[in-house]
Design a protein around this motif. Sequence first.
Motif, PDB file in Angstrom:
ATOM      1  N   THR A   1       0.621  -1.450   0.346  1.00 56.51           N
ATOM      2  CA  THR A   1      -0.420  -0.425  -0.055  1.00 56.51           C
ATOM      3  C   THR A   1       1.207   1.298  -0.207  1.00 56.51           C
ATOM      4  O   THR A   1       2.059   1.074   0.480  1.00 56.51           O
ATOM      5  CB  THR A   1      -0.876  -0.077   1.088  1.00 56.51           C
ATOM      6  OG1 THR A   1       0.308  -0.202   1.840  1.00 56.51           O
ATOM      7  CG2 THR A   1      -1.981  -1.160   0.780  1.00 56.51           C
ATOM      8  N   ASP A   2      -0.409   2.389  -0.767  1.00 50.21           N
ATOM      9  CA  ASP A   2       1.041   3.891  -0.300  1.00 50.21           C
ATOM     10  C   ASP A   2       1.078   3.758   0.612  1.00 50.21           C
ATOM     11  O   ASP A   2       2.085   4.967   1.431  1.00 50.21           O
ATOM     12  CB  ASP A   2       0.222   4.713  -1.070  1.00 50.21           C
ATOM     13  CG  ASP A   2       0.771   4.626  -2.023  1.00 50.21           C
ATOM     14  OD1 ASP A   2       1.743   3.786  -2.958  1.00 50.21           O
ATOM     15  OD2 ASP A   2       0.292   4.847  -3.184  1.00 50.21           O
TER      16      ASP A   2
ATOM     17  N   GLY B   1      -4.458   5.671   8.321  1.00 49.84           N
ATOM     18  CA  GLY B   1      -4.129   4.666   7.163  1.00 49.84           C
ATOM     19  C   GLY B   1      -3.498   4.180   8.909  1.00 49.84           C
ATOM     20  O   GLY B   1      -2.862   3.206   8.617  1.00 49.84           O
ATOM     21  N   THR B   2      -3.027   4.199   9.658  1.00 52.31           N
ATOM     22  CA  THR B   2      -2.655   3.204  10.767  1.00 52.31           C
ATOM     23  C   THR B   2      -3.592   2.340  11.218  1.00 52.31           C
ATOM     24  O   THR B   2      -4.658   2.214  11.728  1.00 52.31           O
ATOM     25  CB  THR B   2      -2.613   4.986  11.884  1.00 52.31           C
ATOM     26  OG1 THR B   2      -1.452   5.623  11.897  1.00 52.31           O
ATOM     27  CG2 THR B   2      -1.986   3.968  13.635  1.00 52.31           C
ATOM     28  N   VAL B   3      -2.721   1.384  11.234  1.00 52.81           N
ATOM     29  CA  VAL B   3      -3.450   0.172  11.540  1.00 52.81           C
ATOM     30  C   VAL B   3      -2.279  -0.419  12.879  1.00 52.81           C
ATOM     31  O   VAL B   3      -1.835  -0.029  13.627  1.00 52.81           O
ATOM     32  CB  VAL B   3      -3.077  -1.349  10.702  1.00 52.81           C
ATOM     33  CG1 VAL B   3      -3.616  -2.256  10.757  1.00 52.81           C
ATOM     34  CG2 VAL B   3      -3.601  -0.776   9.279  1.00 52.81           C
TER      35      VAL B   3
ATOM     36  N   LEU C   1      -5.581  -4.970   3.614  1.00 50.87           N
ATOM     37  CA  LEU C   1      -5.001  -3.557   3.683  1.00 50.87           C
ATOM     38  C   LEU C   1      -4.991  -3.175   2.135  1.00 50.87           C
ATOM     39  O   LEU C   1      -5.459  -2.447   2.169  1.00 50.87           O
ATOM     40  CB  LEU C   1      -3.727  -3.475   4.647  1.00 50.87           C
ATOM     41  CG  LEU C   1      -4.091  -4.439   5.715  1.00 50.87           C
ATOM     42  CD1 LEU C   1      -2.855  -3.418   6.834  1.00 50.87           C
ATOM     43  CD2 LEU C   1      -5.322  -2.664   6.203  1.00 50.87           C
ATOM     44  N   ASN C   2      -4.199  -4.239   1.695  1.00 42.47           N
ATOM     45  CA  ASN C   2      -4.337  -3.690   0.148  1.00 42.47           C
ATOM     46  C   ASN C   2      -4.685  -3.929  -0.615  1.00 42.47           C
ATOM     47  O   ASN C   2      -5.614  -2.587  -1.564  1.00 42.47           O
ATOM     48  CB  ASN C   2      -3.256  -5.129  -0.578  1.00 42.47           C
ATOM     49  CG  ASN C   2      -1.482  -4.948  -0.319  1.00 42.47           C
ATOM     50  OD1 ASN C   2      -1.219  -4.165   0.711  1.00 42.47           O
ATOM     51  ND2 ASN C   2      -1.028  -6.164  -0.452  1.00 42.47           N
ATOM     52  N   ASN C   3      -6.232  -4.303  -0.713  1.00 44.41           N
ATOM     53  CA  ASN C   3      -7.551  -3.920  -1.670  1.00 44.41           C
ATOM     54  C   ASN C   3      -7.961  -3.370  -0.700  1.00 44.41           C
ATOM     55  O   ASN C   3      -8.756  -2.358  -1.745  1.00 44.41           O
ATOM     56  CB  ASN C   3      -8.123  -5.343  -1.628  1.00 44.41           C
ATOM     57  CG  ASN C   3      -7.845  -7.078  -1.939  1.00 44.41           C
ATOM     58  OD1 ASN C   3      -7.487  -6.189  -3.022  1.00 44.41           O
ATOM     59  ND2 ASN C   3      -7.342  -8.070  -1.610  1.00 44.41           N
ATOM     60  N   LEU C   4      -8.145  -3.312   0.481  1.00 47.04           N
ATOM     61  CA  LEU C   4      -9.125  -1.635   1.094  1.00 47.04           C
ATOM     62  C   LEU C   4      -8.346  -0.660   0.650  1.00 47.04           C
ATOM     63  O   LEU C   4      -9.060   0.311   0.009  1.00 47.04           O
ATOM     64  CB  LEU C   4      -8.885  -1.277   2.286  1.00 47.04           C
ATOM     65  CG  LEU C   4      -9.605  -0.811   3.757  1.00 47.04           C
ATOM     66  CD1 LEU C   4     -11.077  -0.811   3.040  1.00 47.04           C
ATOM     67  CD2 LEU C   4      -9.119  -0.350   5.040  1.00 47.04           C
TER      68      LEU C   4
ATOM     69  N   ARG D   1       1.450   1.436   6.552  1.00 49.16           N
ATOM     70  CA  ARG D   1       2.836   2.087   6.698  1.00 49.16           C
ATOM     71  C   ARG D   1       2.929   2.493   8.666  1.00 49.16           C
ATOM     72  O   ARG D   1       4.143   2.701   8.415  1.00 49.16           O
ATOM     73  CB  ARG D   1       2.963   2.913   6.111  1.00 49.16           C
ATOM     74  CG  ARG D   1       3.107   2.701   4.801  1.00 49.16           C
ATOM     75  CD  ARG D   1       3.477   1.886   3.617  1.00 49.16           C
ATOM     76  NE  ARG D   1       3.297   0.732   2.517  1.00 49.16           N
ATOM     77  CZ  ARG D   1       3.682  -0.484   2.679  1.00 49.16           C
ATOM     78  NH1 ARG D   1       5.082  -0.816   3.302  1.00 49.16           N
ATOM     79  NH2 ARG D   1       3.333  -0.919   1.502  1.00 49.16           N
ATOM     80  N   ASN D   2       2.211   3.034   9.356  1.00 50.71           N
ATOM     81  CA  ASN D   2       2.173   2.998  10.424  1.00 50.71           C
ATOM     82  C   ASN D   2       1.650   1.662  11.281  1.00 50.71           C
ATOM     83  O   ASN D   2       0.045   1.372  11.050  1.00 50.71           O
ATOM     84  CB  ASN D   2       1.729   4.107  10.549  1.00 50.71           C
ATOM     85  CG  ASN D   2       2.048   4.593  12.141  1.00 50.71           C
ATOM     86  OD1 ASN D   2       2.819   3.880  13.039  1.00 50.71           O
ATOM     87  ND2 ASN D   2       1.178   5.431  13.112  1.00 50.71           N
ATOM     88  N   PHE D   3       2.331   1.168  12.299  1.00 48.84           N
ATOM     89  CA  PHE D   3       1.715  -0.403  12.534  1.00 48.84           C
ATOM     90  C   PHE D   3       2.315  -0.123  14.020  1.00 48.84           C
ATOM     91  O   PHE D   3       2.959  -0.430  14.653  1.00 48.84           O
ATOM     92  CB  PHE D   3       2.290  -1.045  11.173  1.00 48.84           C
ATOM     93  CG  PHE D   3       1.077  -3.040  11.530  1.00 48.84           C
ATOM     94  CD1 PHE D   3       0.131  -2.804  11.113  1.00 48.84           C
ATOM     95  CD2 PHE D   3       2.137  -3.428  12.671  1.00 48.84           C
ATOM     96  CE1 PHE D   3      -0.055  -4.068  11.006  1.00 48.84           C
ATOM     97  CE2 PHE D   3       1.182  -4.069  13.044  1.00 48.84           C
ATOM     98  CZ  PHE D   3       0.614  -5.137  11.831  1.00 48.84           C
ATOM     99  N   MET D   4       0.880  -0.575  14.518  1.00 48.40           N
ATOM    100  CA  MET D   4       0.974  -0.568  16.384  1.00 48.40           C
ATOM    101  C   MET D   4       0.829  -1.775  16.653  1.00 48.40           C
ATOM    102  O   MET D   4      -1.110  -2.848  16.607  1.00 48.40           O
ATOM    103  CB  MET D   4       0.313   0.806  16.990  1.00 48.40           C
ATOM    104  CG  MET D   4       0.383   1.627  16.715  1.00 48.40           C
ATOM    105  SD  MET D   4      -0.306   3.240  17.169  1.00 48.40           S
ATOM    106  CE  MET D   4       0.507   2.630  18.782  1.00 48.40           C
ATOM    107  N   TYR D   5       1.908  -2.537  17.228  1.00 48.43           N
ATOM    108  CA  TYR D   5       0.862  -4.248  17.619  1.00 48.43           C
ATOM    109  C   TYR D   5       1.148  -4.153  18.699  1.00 48.43           C
ATOM    110  O   TYR D   5       1.448  -3.813  19.808  1.00 48.43           O
ATOM    111  CB  TYR D   5       2.176  -5.094  17.157  1.00 48.43           C
ATOM    112  CG  TYR D   5       2.127  -6.855  17.790  1.00 48.43           C
ATOM    113  CD1 TYR D   5       1.680  -7.013  16.905  1.00 48.43           C
ATOM    114  CD2 TYR D   5       2.896  -7.121  18.598  1.00 48.43           C
ATOM    115  CE1 TYR D   5       1.225  -8.819  17.628  1.00 48.43           C
ATOM    116  CE2 TYR D   5       2.750  -7.947  19.161  1.00 48.43           C
ATOM    117  CZ  TYR D   5       1.843  -9.249  18.117  1.00 48.43           C
ATOM    118  OH  TYR D   5       1.420 -10.619  19.017  1.00 48.43           O
TER     119      TYR D   5
END
Length: 257
Positions: free
Chosen positions: A13-14, A44-46, A184-187, A18-22
């Motif tokens: 994705t763009d 876009g934060t996940v 996420l790519n499809n979204l 790209r900002n990812f929190m686990y």
Amino acid sequence: MFNLELFGLKLNTDYIGRNFMYFEEIDSTNTFLLNKENTIDISGTVVLAEFQTKGRGRMDRVWKSDSAQNLTFSILFYKEPEIFKYLNFLNFSSTLAVAVSLENLYQLKPELKWPNDILISKKKTCGILIESVTNKNKIEKVVVGIGINVNQNYFKGDYNYPPTSIRIELGKEVEREKLLAEVLNNLEEFIEKMKTNRNHILNEWKSRCKMIGEKISIKQNDTIQFGIFDDIDENGFLILKTKTGLEKITAGDLIPQ
Ligand code: BTN
């Protein structure tokens, strides 16, 4: 344990993810992102959690998901007027993103249940909860919370709708990292489409909604309406054909007859 490296390799994705929190454990990924105290402002934060102690579903229900088996995550959209104009389509884009991922990766045939459930073999494998925060009557952030039953093998206790998982339906375990990246790519692609061609989204959605034309009932609080599921209109509302005519349904639980 979720493998962040593997996930990163598949993410294409763009900005989404790209900002990812686990988190290993959290109350709810939606609650976390909605909280006024957090200052996360990157669209876009996940936020992904292995376990939610207070996972929430629609209509104040509880979302139950065994630890480290499934995908429970939320995506933040911050100050995105172009997206906020069409929230019903964000809902459709999210359910479609999951459905198309299940088709592409596992050749499953998911069915969409209005407003935003994904069924396999008539059982629920994914639910979506979209919530927003407004400031001075303006939407400031929208959080799309997605729960996918991936590798859970047993579902104990009471469920509002009979549950299933991808593993149960496929007969084998699947890689959560690959699935999350694919969703996420499809979204991101569907959200871009939604800005220019909402008809495409609506048609894709309707083609996977097998209940159109069938007898259904809609439960809203304490009222139940019966009729035939006539269509979904251009705003994403369900059109119910009743004895007295066509009714526009904006929210509720659909119960097949
Ligand atoms: C529903 O079908 O009622 C919607 C379920 C949504 C569950 C997800 S799991 C991740 C996110 N965090 C929550 O507390 N709920 C959503």
